[in-house]
Enzyme design. Sequence first.
Site: not given
Length: 633
Positions: A352, A379
């Site tokens: 972040e 994924e």
Amino acid sequence: MAGLQEPRRVTELSNELTRDIDTADPLGIVRRLCGSDAQLFAGWGGHPGVNDPVILDRLWKLSLKTAALLKENQDQKKNNRIVFSGCGTSGRIAWLCSWTYNRILQKFGHTPCFHYLIAGGDRSLIISNELPEDDPPKGAEDLKKVAEGADHVMFVGITCGLSAPYVAGQIDHSMHQPNMTSVLMGFNPVSLSRNAPIEKWDKTCRQVFLELETLSCTSDSAFIINPIVGPEPITGSSRMKGGSTTAVLLGTVFLTSLQTLLGQPILPSMTLPAREPEETEVVFDHSLSPSLSPMVSLLDCYSQTYQTVYRHSGGVASLLKLAASCICQPSGRLIYLGADTLGALGLVDASEMVPTYGVGLEEFRGFVAGGWEGCGNTEGDLSGYGKTFRVSLSQFESDVLPSLTDQDCVLCLHGSSQRTGPPHLHTIVNKVLASPAKCGLLVMAENGMSCNHLLDKRYETAVLIRLPYYHAFGKECVFAGFALKLVLNAISTGANILKGRVYGNEMINLRLSNDKLFERAIAIIEKWSGANEEDAKFALLRAIYKQDDAANFQYRPISSHITEASSQNMVVPLALLLAGGRSSVSYSSREKAAPVCQRSQGCHINGDRPNPWPLGHYIPIYLTTTRPNTLSL
Ligand code: F6P
């Protein structure tokens, strides 16, 4: 701009406990964060907090419902799924929790059934990608995919600010499905949830969430979990208290359900209460027998973990100081190395920094033993997406280790149960200790466990935090993970404060990469320049398009301003200058105004001399060689 005239959401207010955090020294920063985090357990402003009976009752009912779904999977071979979903840190916490709970199920011979979704897909686990957060249909589409073939889906949409259109789209879908339970988790009253129009959608977050709230009064398929935990210590930075509260609430509900399913105590010292017969309606009176509830005991474990962390404020402050001594250098970096979920928390903490403080991608990084393997992400190996996604220790060794200098800080994150950690971590740490980088050690230690083997005199700072609770279900570092999140948040936030990237308690170089952040930027400009909303927005457009007359751009949709702004740095600081009416776009660029951090100049890492004021410090007091202090506050 709909939404700006009304009372601001609690999660977007300035926290009065941290208003002067930018003037504090490292220990003062940690103490202020301690006060702000206390609100997680104590509540805020007369609203129900996590320990309020109203909230506990909802958590309890939710855990019973979850246990029933898990039991159907076990006894009737049903395919019930639990899906956590969110944007940014909320999606990352969703990932870490689903990964942990699936491992618990597997360990006890059950089929994993926890899933997570994050706006923007797995790439957002590492690099913030905020535009997909504005897309409700995409949220619904992602949920439909993960729900395909399931008998029942418990959907938990997490949006700390009750503000993410992506989650609103999912709740809007789930609450109209007969085979879904909808749970909304966030930290504002629903009446204050975001009401701004959403491009290409006919509803607002508030309309959807109010509908769910109404449904929750009559149906056991709708839940709102919204304790109020007070404003963030850095205004709007929901990765901090919002993310921590999310972790506490998910753990409290879902570990309790897992305990009910498995008939195993969560912690070795815990005794199981007698099981309620399934047909009985459970009347749960916390005021009479709080200690009887395993769920409340679990919440207490989180609370004690919080207290233990801040009893080590001095240690946390010295790690913060070490990290800041590098981040304050022109090309300084902070790098976390760790294993398993503790290593993954380093990735999450670093992710972040770019949108919150406008830093470069390389400045804060995390690496984890084994990389993506075994990380429980959908994924799999993401390293093909580019350098930032190369997160294994081998990739650290090839990509970063050779370039380490004395401006870099490497922080080794250990759990005591990991002994010396995975062999590879041990080898790499030895190489780092032999490099010019400054090294710190942070050990989350189980009570009674010796950690001497981890200590090495070459660490500049080593901090050992002994936790009263460590594992849940034998091995999962649930509480150590929570403790580590608090410490890493303090270190990275503190380093950015000492670098001068926070004014008051405001992130003022945020990246304008979605609608919510665009709104937040306008609020910051209004607050510090004194301009009204319209003028603040106009100044922002001038800063984005670098034109003094931005009238032509006013009527464009906000999404096009975001597209233009999201790759730019220093937009809000420039807009602040412009809104103050003391500069023009052409003047600012001609003079190359060097923004400096005035408020924090008295508190420097070494305490004896001011840091140089490198370009890149951007607090809204601007000095130039020709016109000092052009913006008054
Ligand atoms: O829009 C970016 C962001 O603010 C992130 O910083 C944050 O982690 C995320 O949104 C989640 O916000 P919320 O949980 O309030 O939807």
